[in-house]
Design a protein around this motif. Structure first.
Motif, PDB file in Angstrom:
ATOM      1  N   TYR A 186       0.830  -1.205   0.000  1.00 18.59           N
ATOM      2  CA  TYR A 186       0.000   0.000   0.000  1.00 18.59           C
ATOM      3  C   TYR A 186       0.866   1.258   0.000  1.00 18.59           C
ATOM      4  CZ  TYR A 186      -2.302   4.031   1.899  1.00 18.59           C
ATOM      5  OH  TYR A 186      -2.708   5.324   2.101  1.00 18.59           O
ATOM      6  N   ASN A 187       1.875   1.299   0.869  1.00 19.10           N
ATOM      7  CA  ASN A 187       2.702   2.498   0.961  1.00 19.10           C
ATOM      8  C   ASN A 187       3.499   2.743  -0.317  1.00 19.10           C
ATOM      9  OD1 ASN A 187       2.782   3.932   3.777  1.00 19.10           O
ATOM     10  ND2 ASN A 187       2.501   1.768   4.219  1.00 19.10           N
ATOM     11  N   LEU A 188       3.954   1.683  -0.975  1.00 14.29           N
ATOM     12  CA  LEU A 188       4.684   1.853  -2.236  1.00 14.29           C
ATOM     13  C   LEU A 188       3.782   2.479  -3.296  1.00 14.29           C
ATOM     14  CD1 LEU A 188       7.033   1.458  -4.179  1.00 14.29           C
ATOM     15  CD2 LEU A 188       6.259  -0.898  -4.534  1.00 14.29           C
ATOM     16  N   LEU A 189       2.565   1.962  -3.449  1.00 13.02           N
ATOM     17  CA  LEU A 189       1.676   2.491  -4.470  1.00 13.02           C
ATOM     18  C   LEU A 189       1.205   3.899  -4.124  1.00 13.02           C
ATOM     19  CD1 LEU A 189      -0.502  -0.577  -5.537  1.00 13.02           C
ATOM     20  CD2 LEU A 189       1.723   0.186  -6.371  1.00 13.02           C
ATOM     21  N   ALA A 190       0.955   4.161  -2.842  1.00 20.23           N
ATOM     22  CA  ALA A 190       0.546   5.511  -2.435  1.00 20.23           C
ATOM     23  C   ALA A 190       1.657   6.516  -2.729  1.00 20.23           C
ATOM     24  CB  ALA A 190       0.186   5.528  -0.953  1.00 20.23           C
ATOM     25  N   MET A 191       2.903   6.158  -2.416  1.00 17.08           N
ATOM     26  CA  MET A 191       4.014   7.077  -2.663  1.00 17.08           C
ATOM     27  C   MET A 191       4.315   7.224  -4.147  1.00 17.08           C
ATOM     28  SD  MET A 191       6.651   6.559   0.503  1.00 17.08           S
ATOM     29  CE  MET A 191       6.083   6.850   2.183  1.00 17.08           C
ATOM     30  N   THR A 192       4.029   6.188  -4.922  1.00 16.48           N
ATOM     31  CA  THR A 192       4.153   6.319  -6.377  1.00 16.48           C
ATOM     32  C   THR A 192       3.164   7.354  -6.898  1.00 16.48           C
ATOM     33  OG1 THR A 192       4.919   4.037  -6.656  1.00 16.48           O
ATOM     34  CG2 THR A 192       3.930   5.101  -8.581  1.00 16.48           C
ATOM     35  N   LEU A 193       1.948   7.313  -6.383  1.00 17.78           N
ATOM     36  CA  LEU A 193       0.954   8.317  -6.769  1.00 17.78           C
ATOM     37  C   LEU A 193       1.396   9.711  -6.320  1.00 17.78           C
ATOM     38  CD1 LEU A 193      -2.228   6.238  -5.918  1.00 17.78           C
ATOM     39  CD2 LEU A 193      -1.605   7.066  -8.197  1.00 17.78           C
ATOM     40  N   PHE A 194       1.976   9.820  -5.113  1.00 23.10           N
ATOM     41  CA  PHE A 194       2.515  11.107  -4.673  1.00 23.10           C
ATOM     42  C   PHE A 194       3.582  11.605  -5.643  1.00 23.10           C
ATOM     43  CE2 PHE A 194       1.692   9.738  -0.009  1.00 23.10           C
ATOM     44  CZ  PHE A 194       0.357  10.128  -0.118  1.00 23.10           C
TER      45      PHE A 194
END
Length: 449
Positions: free
Chosen positions: A150-158
């Motif tokens: 989750y954190n990887l994909l969220a930070m990719t979106l950031f």
């Protein structure tokens, strides 16, 4: 639908505000998950269960912070390549980061579950709290791939300039978490609360997978790892992961001394740390917006915009700190009292500790927020070594505080262990930023001659 946002054009402060506000709400909701766990445990299961979660907080944050640091490094390279309009490099960095994250998350899950009881005993956790702490950590660490994903994909979106989609994902996670908390806490106790957290993270991960596909930025990129992207990803990610882990090792040392003062003291520190997490949400949003803005503009070779972004970031920092201090200093005890219930004398003892700890942390907030800003700026410029060194500085000062100051002032030395490290780490980061930025300006001038 997720929309990417190019931060290399437009007024910096407006871009960062539009980026920060959804992230601020998202961070608040993410912390609401933690606070909801604590409040449900504290008010339904009692002080001992609440203290068990508090005793597990530092070990949990050790791995969670390492996850955040690694993903920050991955997203820095993604943001730089997005800012440079390098679509092929962007896709390769993203896919390769998924493979690296999978390896790290599995290793962390296996090792974490295996060592959690030994770790709690090593920290001399009060015996009545050990079993509850181990149950919570075992569940949470077993779900490390969900957390990492989750954190990887969220930070990719950031990194793509999209902070609204992670907010939507966190809204979904918050609703799911609270619902399953209430369903599972009565039959399963602490294990039910931990399981609800994992279910919520799984829901957020599924939402982000859907959103990433909707961006179109990675369409047709395939599933093959790019060996040439492994080194730059690890060069950025490992120092940040090590930095965060090292800072949290200091937290373990502090927790070891906290445990010596008994269950009420542990619960008081736990309550203050929960509130402290809320104090950090604006700082975390500013840090992410600065890191993304700087990384995109550095990738686009627009150093003048980087400089203006830092100036605007300072305005956001001081505005946020003033508001937070105005609320927290007069109302700290009332806010902490919402987290726990039980015997009035015991609750009073817990709150006496928690209020003093919270006051020290609040007064140190200006240093912490400035630390976030310059750490993010260096990260966006591709320098993760100095932020890693700052982590070792924080570790050293926290250890000195609890080992030396507790001999002089007793438990006050424990309470000072966090804020005492922030000003020194800030000075290191500020000086390093000035040196790195001036060097980059000289290199840019030489290229244009």
């Amino acid at each position: 639908m997720s929309k990417v946002k190019d931060m290399t054009v437009g007024k910096p402060i407006n871009l960062m505000l539009r980026f920060s506000i959804p992230l601020l709400i998202s961070n608040a909701l993410q912390l609401l998950l933690v606070v909801a766990d604590s409040a449900i445990i504290g008010r339904i299961l009692g002080v001992y269960a609440f203290a068990s979660i508090g005793a597990a907080a530092s070990p949990h944050w050790l791995l969670f912070s390492a996850v955040l640091g690694l993903n920050q490094g991955f997203s820095t390279l993604i943001a730089q390549r997005f800012g440079a309009k390098d679509s092929d490099g962007l896709q390769k960095a993203f896919i390769t980061s998924i493979y690296i994250a999978a390896v790290f998350s599995i290793i962390m899950a296996v090792v974490g579950v295996f060592v959690c009881r030994h770790l709690m005993e090593l920290l001399q956790t009060p015996q009545e709290l050990v079993d509850g702490s181990v149950i919570y950590l075992s569940w949470i660490w077993a779900g490390m791939p969900l957390m990492f994903g989750y954190n990887l994909l969220a930070m990719t979106l950031f990194a793509l300039g999209d902070s609204k989609t992670p907010l939507r994902a966190m809204i979904v996670a918050t609703i799911v978490n609270i619902a399953f908390n209430l369903i599972l806490v009565f039959p399963f106790g602490i294990a039910g609360v931990a399981a609800a957290t994992l279910i919520a993270q799984g829901a957020a991960l599924a939402f982000c997978i859907w959103a990433i596909k909707k961006t179109g930025a990675f369409e047709g990129c395939g599933y093959k790892i790019d060996k040439n992207s492994v080194r730059p990803l690890l060069r950025l990610a490992l120092p940040l992961g090590i930095r965060n882990a090292v800072v949290q090792v200091g937290g373990l040392v502090v927790q070891r001394y906290v445990n010596e003062f008994g269950t009420e003291f542990v619960a008081g520190i736990a309550a203050a740390k929960r509130m402290y997490s809320l104090l950090m949400i604006a700082g975390g949003a500013i840090e992410a917006s600065i890191a993304t803005f700087v990384a995109q503009n550095f990738g686009a070779k627009q150093l003048d915009r980087v400089k203006q972004g830092i100036k605007d970031g300072l305005k956001l920092v001081f505005g946020s700190v003033i508001i937070i201090m105005a609320v927290t200093l007069p109302l700290g005890r009332q806010i902490l009292a919402l987290l726990i219930d039980g015997d009035p004398a015991q609750i009073s003892a817990v709150l006496d500790v928690g209020v003093v700890q919270l006051r020290f942390m609040t007064l140190g907030l200006p240093f912490l927020y400035l630390l976030f800003l310059y750490r993010a700026a260096l990260q966006g410029l591709g320098n993760t070594f100095i932020p890693m060194i700052s982590g070792f500085v924080e570790l050293a000062l926290r250890i000195i505080s609890v080992v030396v100051l507790t001999q002089i002032w007793g438990y006050q030395g424990v309470l000072l262990s966090d804020p005492i490290a922030w000003p020194v780490a800030l000075m290191l980061l500020l000086v390093a930023y000035m040196i790195v930025f001036r060097r980059l300006e000289r290199m840019n001038r030489d290229e244009n001659i």
